[in-house]
Design a protein around this motif. Structure first.
Motif, PDB file in Angstrom:
ATOM      1  N   PRO A  53     -53.551  56.464  53.276  1.00 33.44           N
ATOM      2  CA  PRO A  53     -53.916  55.917  51.960  1.00 33.44           C
ATOM      3  C   PRO A  53     -55.092  56.642  51.295  1.00 33.44           C
ATOM      4  N   TYR A  54     -55.108  57.974  51.379  1.00 37.12           N
ATOM      5  CA  TYR A  54     -56.183  58.751  50.770  1.00 37.12           C
ATOM      6  C   TYR A  54     -56.264  58.544  49.251  1.00 37.12           C
ATOM      7  N   ILE A  55     -55.194  58.058  48.650  1.00 37.06           N
ATOM      8  CA  ILE A  55     -55.174  57.859  47.203  1.00 37.06           C
ATOM      9  C   ILE A  55     -55.927  56.596  46.780  1.00 37.06           C
ATOM     10  N   VAL A  56     -56.299  55.745  47.746  1.00 36.02           N
ATOM     11  CA  VAL A  56     -57.132  54.575  47.434  1.00 36.02           C
ATOM     12  C   VAL A  56     -58.565  55.106  47.401  1.00 36.02           C
ATOM     13  N   ILE A  57     -59.002  55.476  46.176  1.00 34.25           N
ATOM     14  CA  ILE A  57     -60.243  56.242  46.043  1.00 34.25           C
ATOM     15  C   ILE A  57     -61.494  55.367  46.010  1.00 34.25           C
ATOM     16  N   VAL A  58     -61.364  54.150  45.566  1.00 30.17           N
ATOM     17  CA  VAL A  58     -62.424  53.138  45.682  1.00 30.17           C
ATOM     18  C   VAL A  58     -61.700  51.825  45.952  1.00 30.17           C
ATOM     19  N   PRO A  59     -62.385  50.837  46.521  1.00 33.18           N
ATOM     20  CA  PRO A  59     -61.703  49.565  46.795  1.00 33.18           C
ATOM     21  C   PRO A  59     -60.998  49.018  45.552  1.00 33.18           C
ATOM     22  N   PHE A  61     -58.509  50.363  43.901  1.00 33.46           N
ATOM     23  CA  PHE A  61     -58.045  51.359  42.934  1.00 33.46           C
ATOM     24  C   PHE A  61     -57.363  52.531  43.638  1.00 33.46           C
ATOM     25  N   ALA A  62     -56.082  52.750  43.304  1.00 33.25           N
ATOM     26  CA  ALA A  62     -55.328  53.873  43.871  1.00 33.25           C
ATOM     27  C   ALA A  62     -54.984  54.867  42.776  1.00 33.25           C
ATOM     28  N   MET A  63     -55.037  56.155  43.122  1.00 33.75           N
ATOM     29  CA  MET A  63     -54.680  57.204  42.178  1.00 33.75           C
ATOM     30  C   MET A  63     -53.623  58.118  42.807  1.00 33.75           C
ATOM     31  N   PRO A  64     -52.342  57.659  42.759  1.00 32.67           N
ATOM     32  CA  PRO A  64     -51.273  58.502  43.295  1.00 32.67           C
ATOM     33  C   PRO A  64     -51.151  59.798  42.500  1.00 32.67           C
ATOM     34  N   HIS A  65     -50.957  60.885  43.233  1.00 22.59           N
ATOM     35  CA  HIS A  65     -50.737  62.193  42.638  1.00 22.59           C
ATOM     36  C   HIS A  65     -50.130  63.083  43.698  1.00 22.59           C
ATOM     37  N   ALA A  66     -49.637  64.220  43.286  1.00 17.96           N
ATOM     38  CA  ALA A  66     -49.060  65.180  44.223  1.00 17.96           C
ATOM     39  C   ALA A  66     -49.145  66.556  43.592  1.00 17.96           C
ATOM     40  N   GLN A  67     -48.956  67.557  44.418  1.00 20.33           N
ATOM     41  CA  GLN A  67     -48.889  68.917  43.901  1.00 20.33           C
ATOM     42  C   GLN A  67     -47.629  69.039  43.048  1.00 20.33           C
ATOM     43  N   ASN A  68     -47.718  69.825  41.990  1.00 24.60           N
ATOM     44  CA  ASN A  68     -46.546  70.006  41.143  1.00 24.60           C
ATOM     45  C   ASN A  68     -45.605  71.020  41.781  1.00 24.60           C
ATOM     46  N   LYS A  92     -55.303  48.404  52.878  1.00 25.31           N
ATOM     47  CA  LYS A  92     -56.135  48.656  51.696  1.00 25.31           C
ATOM     48  C   LYS A  92     -55.530  47.919  50.511  1.00 25.31           C
ATOM     49  N   GLU A  93     -56.313  46.995  49.976  1.00 24.64           N
ATOM     50  CA  GLU A  93     -55.885  46.128  48.882  1.00 24.64           C
ATOM     51  C   GLU A  93     -56.076  46.857  47.545  1.00 24.64           C
ATOM     52  N   VAL A  94     -55.019  46.866  46.713  1.00 29.69           N
ATOM     53  CA  VAL A  94     -55.073  47.597  45.443  1.00 29.69           C
ATOM     54  C   VAL A  94     -54.571  46.714  44.301  1.00 29.69           C
ATOM     55  N   ASN A  95     -55.340  46.681  43.198  1.00 30.75           N
ATOM     56  CA  ASN A  95     -54.942  45.968  41.979  1.00 30.75           C
ATOM     57  C   ASN A  95     -54.637  46.917  40.822  1.00 30.75           C
ATOM     58  N   ILE A  96     -55.220  48.111  40.870  1.00 32.46           N
ATOM     59  CA  ILE A  96     -55.016  49.082  39.796  1.00 32.46           C
ATOM     60  C   ILE A  96     -54.476  50.372  40.380  1.00 32.46           C
ATOM     61  N   VAL A  97     -53.342  50.814  39.830  1.00 33.74           N
ATOM     62  CA  VAL A  97     -52.694  52.051  40.268  1.00 33.74           C
ATOM     63  C   VAL A  97     -52.642  52.978  39.063  1.00 33.74           C
ATOM     64  N   MET A  98     -53.321  54.112  39.166  1.00 30.54           N
ATOM     65  CA  MET A  98     -53.326  55.075  38.075  1.00 30.54           C
ATOM     66  C   MET A  98     -52.671  56.366  38.550  1.00 30.54           C
ATOM     67  N   VAL A  99     -51.497  56.658  38.007  1.00 26.55           N
ATOM     68  CA  VAL A  99     -50.759  57.860  38.385  1.00 26.55           C
ATOM     69  C   VAL A  99     -51.288  59.039  37.575  1.00 26.55           C
ATOM     70  N   LEU A 100     -51.548  60.120  38.273  1.00 25.12           N
ATOM     71  CA  LEU A 100     -52.020  61.342  37.653  1.00 25.12           C
ATOM     72  C   LEU A 100     -50.960  62.417  37.843  1.00 25.12           C
ATOM     73  N   ALA A 101     -50.498  63.001  36.739  1.00 25.35           N
ATOM     74  CA  ALA A 101     -49.513  64.077  36.795  1.00 25.35           C
ATOM     75  C   ALA A 101     -50.082  65.282  36.057  1.00 25.35           C
TER      76      ALA A 101
END
Length: 145
Positions: A53-59, A61-68, A92-101
């Motif tokens: 769960p490295y994308i859970v950057i702060v409690p 809040f998750a920021m899913p992303h990947a290499q293009n 890891k509890e998450v309420n906000i998911v922000m996808v970065l592309a």
């Protein structure tokens, strides 16, 4: 800049069943707008299965992303706010998911800078967690930029 990207890509929901679903739902506006294709969504989910769960950057809040690897057609950001948290690996509890592309590794540096400003301020982060509408979320982010 972050606020500009989020103008048409914010979703609010009560809950989702799994963290994988949270990524799919959060990415849907980018998929519908042509920013990404299905392969990018699968790459983001696969990364969490591989690396945890490295994308859970702060409690909360998750920021899913990947290499293009061909799945990103143009830079974009989307946000899913959940009323009830979803659990990512390692509970890891998450309420906000922000996808970065991003089309390339440099394409998201300004966005990450804006996002850091939002997350570094505990009051702003709390305001986001308590926001009840798309307009409220957008207003909070634009104020923080």
């Amino acid at each position: 800049m972050l606020g500009h990207y989020l103008e048409d890509t914010i979703e609010l929901m009560d809950s989702v069943a799994t963290w994988e679903e949270s990524i799919k739902v959060a990415a849907e506006p980018l998929l519908n707008n042509g920013n990404i294709d299905e392969s990018y969504i699968e790459d983001m989910i696969s990364n969490v299965h591989k690396f945890g769960p490295y994308i859970v950057i702060v409690p909360g809040f998750a920021m899913p992303h990947a290499q293009n690897n061909g799945g990103v057609n143009k830079n974009g950001v989307s946000l899913l706010k959940l009323e009830n948290p979803v659990f990512y690996p390692e509970d890891k509890e998450v309420n906000i998911v922000m996808v970065l592309a991003a089309t390339d590794s440099d394409g998201h540096l300004d966005l990450i800078s804006d996002l850091s400003a939002v997350l570094a301020d505990e009051d702003i982060k709390k305001s986001l967690e308590n926001a009840k509408s798309k307009d409220e979320i957008l207003s909070i982010i634009k104020t923080a930029e």
